[in-house]
Design an enzyme around this catalytic site. Structure first.
Site, PDB file in Angstrom:
ATOM      1  N   ASP A  56       0.858  -1.190   0.000  1.00  0.00           N
ATOM      2  CA  ASP A  56       0.000   0.000   0.000  1.00  0.00           C
ATOM      3  C   ASP A  56       0.894   1.241   0.000  1.00  0.00           C
ATOM      4  O   ASP A  56       1.756   1.370   0.884  1.00  0.00           O
ATOM      5  CB  ASP A  56      -0.871  -0.052   1.273  1.00  0.00           C
ATOM      6  N   ARG A 104      15.570  10.119  -2.272  1.00  0.00           N
ATOM      7  CA  ARG A 104      16.668   9.335  -1.673  1.00  0.00           C
ATOM      8  C   ARG A 104      17.507   8.627  -2.723  1.00  0.00           C
ATOM      9  O   ARG A 104      18.714   8.616  -2.661  1.00  0.00           O
ATOM     10  CB  ARG A 104      16.104   8.277  -0.719  1.00  0.00           C
ATOM     11  N   TYR A 143     -10.875  13.040  -4.475  1.00  0.00           N
ATOM     12  CA  TYR A 143     -10.038  12.705  -5.626  1.00  0.00           C
ATOM     13  C   TYR A 143      -9.446  13.967  -6.254  1.00  0.00           C
ATOM     14  O   TYR A 143      -8.229  14.079  -6.413  1.00  0.00           O
ATOM     15  CB  TYR A 143     -10.888  11.944  -6.643  1.00  0.00           C
TER      16      TYR A 143
HETATM   17  P1  NAD Z   1      -7.348   1.615 -11.687  1.00  0.00           P
HETATM   18  O1  NAD Z   1      -8.272   1.759 -10.526  1.00  0.00           O
HETATM   19  O2  NAD Z   1      -7.578   0.517 -12.646  1.00  0.00           O
HETATM   20  O3  NAD Z   1      -5.845   1.546 -11.198  1.00  0.00           O
HETATM   21  C1  NAD Z   1      -5.374   2.082  -9.988  1.00  0.00           C
HETATM   22  C2  NAD Z   1      -4.470   1.050  -9.331  1.00  0.00           C
HETATM   23  O4  NAD Z   1      -3.949   1.585  -8.103  1.00  0.00           O
HETATM   24  C3  NAD Z   1      -5.205  -0.241  -8.974  1.00  0.00           C
HETATM   25  O5  NAD Z   1      -4.471  -1.360  -9.422  1.00  0.00           O
HETATM   26  C4  NAD Z   1      -5.306  -0.184  -7.450  1.00  0.00           C
HETATM   27  O6  NAD Z   1      -5.371  -1.462  -6.859  1.00  0.00           O
HETATM   28  C5  NAD Z   1      -4.053   0.588  -7.106  1.00  0.00           C
HETATM   29  N1  NAD Z   1      -4.148   1.261  -5.792  1.00  0.00           N
HETATM   30  C6  NAD Z   1      -5.169   2.022  -5.323  1.00  0.00           C
HETATM   31  N2  NAD Z   1      -4.882   2.457  -4.094  1.00  0.00           N
HETATM   32  C7  NAD Z   1      -3.639   1.971  -3.778  1.00  0.00           C
HETATM   33  C8  NAD Z   1      -2.806   2.065  -2.638  1.00  0.00           C
HETATM   34  N3  NAD Z   1      -3.182   2.753  -1.552  1.00  0.00           N
HETATM   35  N4  NAD Z   1      -1.603   1.424  -2.659  1.00  0.00           N
HETATM   36  C9  NAD Z   1      -1.221   0.692  -3.737  1.00  0.00           C
HETATM   37  N5  NAD Z   1      -1.973   0.568  -4.844  1.00  0.00           N
HETATM   38  C10 NAD Z   1      -3.171   1.202  -4.859  1.00  0.00           C
HETATM   39  O7  NAD Z   1      -7.394   3.026 -12.450  1.00  0.00           O
HETATM   40  P2  NAD Z   1      -6.644   3.525 -13.767  1.00  0.00           P
HETATM   41  O8  NAD Z   1      -7.677   4.066 -14.665  1.00  0.00           O
HETATM   42  O9  NAD Z   1      -5.688   2.519 -14.248  1.00  0.00           O
HETATM   43  O10 NAD Z   1      -5.845   4.774 -13.181  1.00  0.00           O
HETATM   44  C11 NAD Z   1      -4.447   4.765 -12.962  1.00  0.00           C
HETATM   45  C12 NAD Z   1      -3.987   6.175 -12.604  1.00  0.00           C
HETATM   46  O11 NAD Z   1      -4.286   7.059 -13.677  1.00  0.00           O
HETATM   47  C13 NAD Z   1      -4.673   6.735 -11.363  1.00  0.00           C
HETATM   48  O12 NAD Z   1      -3.733   7.467 -10.608  1.00  0.00           O
HETATM   49  C14 NAD Z   1      -5.708   7.681 -11.925  1.00  0.00           C
HETATM   50  O13 NAD Z   1      -5.989   8.737 -11.050  1.00  0.00           O
HETATM   51  C15 NAD Z   1      -5.025   8.170 -13.201  1.00  0.00           C
HETATM   52  N6  NAD Z   1      -6.019   8.621 -14.205  1.00  0.00           N
HETATM   53  C16 NAD Z   1      -6.774   7.719 -14.902  1.00  0.00           C
HETATM   54  C17 NAD Z   1      -7.711   8.194 -15.819  1.00  0.00           C
HETATM   55  C18 NAD Z   1      -8.556   7.270 -16.651  1.00  0.00           C
HETATM   56  O14 NAD Z   1      -9.379   7.739 -17.436  1.00  0.00           O
HETATM   57  N7  NAD Z   1      -8.409   5.974 -16.595  1.00  0.00           N
HETATM   58  C19 NAD Z   1      -7.880   9.574 -16.005  1.00  0.00           C
HETATM   59  C20 NAD Z   1      -7.117  10.437 -15.228  1.00  0.00           C
HETATM   60  C21 NAD Z   1      -6.176   9.959 -14.354  1.00  0.00           C
END
Ligand code: NAD
Ligand code: UDP
Length: 322
Positions: A56, A104, A143
């Site tokens: 995490d 680091r 968010y």
């Molecule tokens: P997703 O939910 O599929 O992926 C997010 C991943 O982060 C997941 O595998 C989840 O298990 C992991 N995660 C969440 N909290 C965590 C924690 N505390 N510690 C470790 N792992 C953790 O979503 P995504 O669409 O793949 O998004 C990935 C990134 O891209 C995110 O940061 C999101 O904000 C950003 N983003 C995505 C979009 C989109 O349209 N898909 C748009 C803007 C930004």
């Protein structure tokens, strides 16, 4: 090169890991599997240069790497609203931990920020100079404000500690490996259409979004990570072709040949009315433009969900034909 990908078992992260493995890099994929899944990374487990660590990001982590792609954070509206306090902690404490690590070990670090930093935008299309119109106390704030605070941390670590940063603002992205329960509009509409359920439009469906296929995003992310040091961003990454949600619903119905009907539900609070990226900065600096049109990306995404849901393609003239 040794590369850490946080959130690597998620939708975007799993595509990024695959791309980096194919480049021949050594990948550590770090994820707590909150919204990501082992299914997304099973095909990658066979590669010697891929390692999965369940962790995490709100807890410190140590590894010796050259680059960090920081994606860990729930991203869809239902997922990030499930536990808003945890979402904010993940966005902010997760950023502090990864920036501390980058400092680091002197690694370059890229932040996956979002078009949500513009909130319900009053400037259209959105340029990177626009500061946004964000409600700080609403149901989306955990968010939006978490990601805004993370951007602030990136720039302060850069100014204060000379950390080598890159910040990208991702606009709505879709494709294979989106979770079935993700709740985002493209996966919802495709799943509803394939299961002959009602297609749920929130509001009147005249709100707009611009949809980017995941392959285009991955190309831009890798280019940004490896761009000249002085170019830190933030940079918009998205597909500027804008659609209303109603147009999207009609397209999905037509492409799946589904008998589903459109139904209208309440528009969630603070749902942005319009969104479209100005990508001239990315075009200039990264020599990048999205290539995949919505029809082509939707066809691939529909095929993915058919497979996951075990729904065969209808046979023209057959029993379930159209
Ligand atoms: P997703 O939910 O599929 O992926 C997010 C991943 O982060 C997941 O595998 C989840 O298990 C992991 N995660 C969440 N909290 C965590 C924690 N505390 N510690 C470790 N792992 C953790 O979503 P995504 O669409 O793949 O998004 C990935 C990134 O891209 C995110 O940061 C999101 O904000 C950003 N983003 C995505 C979009 C989109 O349209 N898909 C748009 C803007 C930004
Ligand atoms: N939306 C919709 N039906 C759904 C899911 C979403 O009409 O089943 C709408 C939602 O209200 C928003 C748009 O589609 O206006 C995009 O929603 P999504 O959650 O995919 O992304 P975001 O709002 O974060 O851009």
């Amino acid at each position: 090169m040794r590369i850490l990908v946080t959130g690597g078992a998620g939708f975007i992260g799993s595509h990024l890991c695959k791309r980096l493995i194919e480049n021949g890099d050594e990948i550590i994929c770090l994820d707590n599997l909150f919204t990501g899944s082992k299914e997304n990374i099973y095909p990658l487990m066979d590669y010697k240069n891929f390692e999965f660590v369940r962790h995490d990001v709100t807890k410190e982590y140590m590894a010796e790497v050259d680059q960090i792609y920081h994606l860990a954070c729930p991203a869809s509206v239902p997922h990030y609203q499930y536990n808003p306090v945890k979402t904010m902690k993940t966005a902010v404490v997760g950023a502090v931990n990864m920036l501390g690590l980058a400092k680091r070990i002197k690694a370059r670090i890229l932040q996956a920020s979002t078009s949500e930093v513009y909130g319900n935008p009053l400037v259209h299309p959105q340029t990177e100079e626009y500061w946004g119109n964000v409600n700080p106390v609403g149901p989306r704030s955990c968010y939006d404000e978490g990601k805004r605070a993370a951007e602030t941390l990136f720039f302060d670590y850069h100014r204060q500690n000379a950390v080598d940063i890159k910040v990208i603002r991702i606009f709505n992205t879709y494709g294979p490996n989106m979770a079935l329960n993700d709740g985002r509009v493209i996966s919802n509409f495709i799943i509803q259409a394939l299961q002959n359920q009602d297609i749920t439009i929130y509001g009147d469906g005249l709100q707009t979004r611009s949809f980017q296929y995941v392959d285009d995003l991955i190309e831009a992310m890798v280019r940004m990570m490896n761009s000249r040091k002085e170019f830190v961003g933030p940079v918009n990454l998205g597909n500027p072709r804008e659609f209303t949600i109603r147009e999207l619903a009609e397209k999905v119905i037509q492409m799946t040949g589904s008998p589903s009907k459109i139904v209208y539900r309440d528009l969630p609070q603070d749902d942005p009315i319009q969104r479209k990226p100005d990508i001239s900065l990315a075009q200039r600096e990264l020599k990048w433009s999205p290539k995949v049109a919505l029809d082509e990306g939707l066809a691939k995404t529909i095929a993915y969900f058919r497979n996951v849901l075990h729904i065969n393609e209808p046979v023209p003239g057959g029993e379930d034909g159209y």
